[in-house]
Design a protein around this motif. Structure first.
Motif, short mmCIF file in Angstrom:
data_model
loop_
_atom_site.label_atom_id
_atom_site.label_comp_id
_atom_site.label_asym_id
_atom_site.label_seq_id
_atom_site.Cartn_x
_atom_site.Cartn_y
_atom_site.Cartn_z
N THR A 253 0.85 -1.19 0.00
CA THR A 253 0.00 0.00 0.00
C THR A 253 0.89 1.24 0.00
N THR A 254 0.52 2.22 -0.80
CA THR A 254 1.17 3.54 -0.77
C THR A 254 0.14 4.57 -1.19
N GLY A 255 0.22 5.75 -0.63
CA GLY A 255 -0.76 6.77 -0.97
C GLY A 255 -0.77 7.92 -0.01
N VAL A 256 -1.82 8.72 -0.11
CA VAL A 256 -1.97 9.94 0.69
C VAL A 256 -3.22 9.81 1.55
N ALA A 257 -3.02 9.67 2.85
CA ALA A 257 -4.15 9.56 3.77
C ALA A 257 -4.59 10.92 4.30
N PRO B 51 -3.50 14.58 -4.43
CA PRO B 51 -4.52 14.93 -3.44
C PRO B 51 -4.75 13.82 -2.42
N VAL B 52 -5.28 14.21 -1.29
CA VAL B 52 -5.67 13.25 -0.25
C VAL B 52 -6.63 12.25 -0.86
N GLY B 53 -6.43 10.98 -0.56
CA GLY B 53 -7.29 9.92 -1.08
C GLY B 53 -6.72 9.21 -2.29
N THR B 54 -5.56 9.67 -2.79
CA THR B 54 -4.88 8.98 -3.89
C THR B 54 -4.11 7.81 -3.29
N VAL B 55 -4.48 6.60 -3.68
CA VAL B 55 -3.88 5.40 -3.09
C VAL B 55 -3.62 4.38 -4.19
N TYR B 56 -2.52 3.66 -4.05
CA TYR B 56 -2.19 2.55 -4.94
C TYR B 56 -1.95 1.32 -4.08
N VAL B 57 -2.62 0.23 -4.45
CA VAL B 57 -2.40 -1.05 -3.77
C VAL B 57 -1.93 -2.04 -4.82
N ALA B 58 -1.07 -2.94 -4.41
CA ALA B 58 -0.47 -3.85 -5.38
C ALA B 58 -0.34 -5.26 -4.83
N VAL B 59 -0.35 -6.22 -5.75
CA VAL B 59 -0.15 -7.64 -5.45
C VAL B 59 0.92 -8.16 -6.39
N ASP B 60 1.84 -8.93 -5.87
CA ASP B 60 2.83 -9.61 -6.68
C ASP B 60 2.83 -11.07 -6.24
N GLY B 61 2.80 -11.98 -7.21
CA GLY B 61 2.75 -13.39 -6.84
C GLY B 61 3.15 -14.30 -7.97
N PRO B 62 2.86 -15.57 -7.80
CA PRO B 62 3.26 -16.58 -8.78
C PRO B 62 2.69 -16.37 -10.18
N PHE B 63 1.60 -15.60 -10.31
CA PHE B 63 1.01 -15.34 -11.63
C PHE B 63 1.98 -14.59 -12.52
N ALA B 64 2.90 -13.88 -11.92
CA ALA B 64 3.86 -13.08 -12.69
C ALA B 64 5.20 -13.80 -12.70
#
Length: 181
Positions: free
Chosen positions: A97-101, A110-123
């Motif tokens: 998770t990374t972003g602006v709380a 701006p506040v509320g801009t968030v990026y969530v990510a998953v990395d796993g065996p699919f890649a």
């Protein structure tokens, strides 16, 4: 929300796979949500809270030039955090998770801009460059609400990937999560 964490842990345990977490704006809330589930240690290996931008590079291997040019609030940063924690903690899956709380903007975001990510065996070709899935979020609410919704969102993204891997029928829908990141 614990039901999502419980579902994630159940699927990981059934598959014999492990999970590591990298957090920034959530400050440990994702790890807390996961470890609130009894038996989490069967699949959860640990977490790294990299609140300071420099730690994202030093501990997770996020590209320093990327951080200098775009700052910590960026989809590629989220992807590299997930890949980096997966590698650093030797887990099958990594989420981030990374972003602006808030309450203030950060790096022009701006506040509320968030990026969530998953990395796993699919890649299979995934490495520290971040080849996983990223979701871009624009969240409303106060600091607490944004952080909690970020926790919900990253766990839901992981659950979707785990369920998709298990059923094999969600592959086509995942492309829009990856586009342009």
């Amino acid at each position: 929300m614990t039901s999502t964490a419980a579902d994630v842990l159940r699927l990981l345990t059934v598959r014999g796979e492990t999970l590591a977490v990298a957090e920034s704006l959530t400050g440990g809330l994702v790890a807390a949500e996961i470890t609130a589930v009894s038996g989490a240690s069967k699949a959860f290996v640990g977490s790294v809270t990299t609140y300071a931008t420099e730690l994202k590079h030093r501990l997770l291997g996020v590209d320093a030039t990327l951080l200098d040019q775009r700052g910590a609030v960026d989809p590629q940063v989220a992807a590299q955090m997930a890949a980096g924690v997966r590698k650093a903690l030797d887990a099958d899956w990594g989420i981030a998770t990374t972003g602006v709380a808030g309450p203030d903007t950060q790096d022009g975001h701006p506040v509320g801009t968030v990026y969530v990510a998953v990395d796993g065996p699919f890649a299979a070709d995934s490495d520290s460059s971040g080849g996983g899935k990223v979701a871009s979020l624009r969240l409303n609410g106060d600091r607490t609400e944004i952080r909690m919704e970020s926790v919900r969102s990253v766990l839901a993204l992981l659950l979707k990937e785990l369920a998709g891997e298990q059923t094999g029928n969600e592959r086509a829908q995942d492309t829009e999560q990856n586009g342009g990141t």
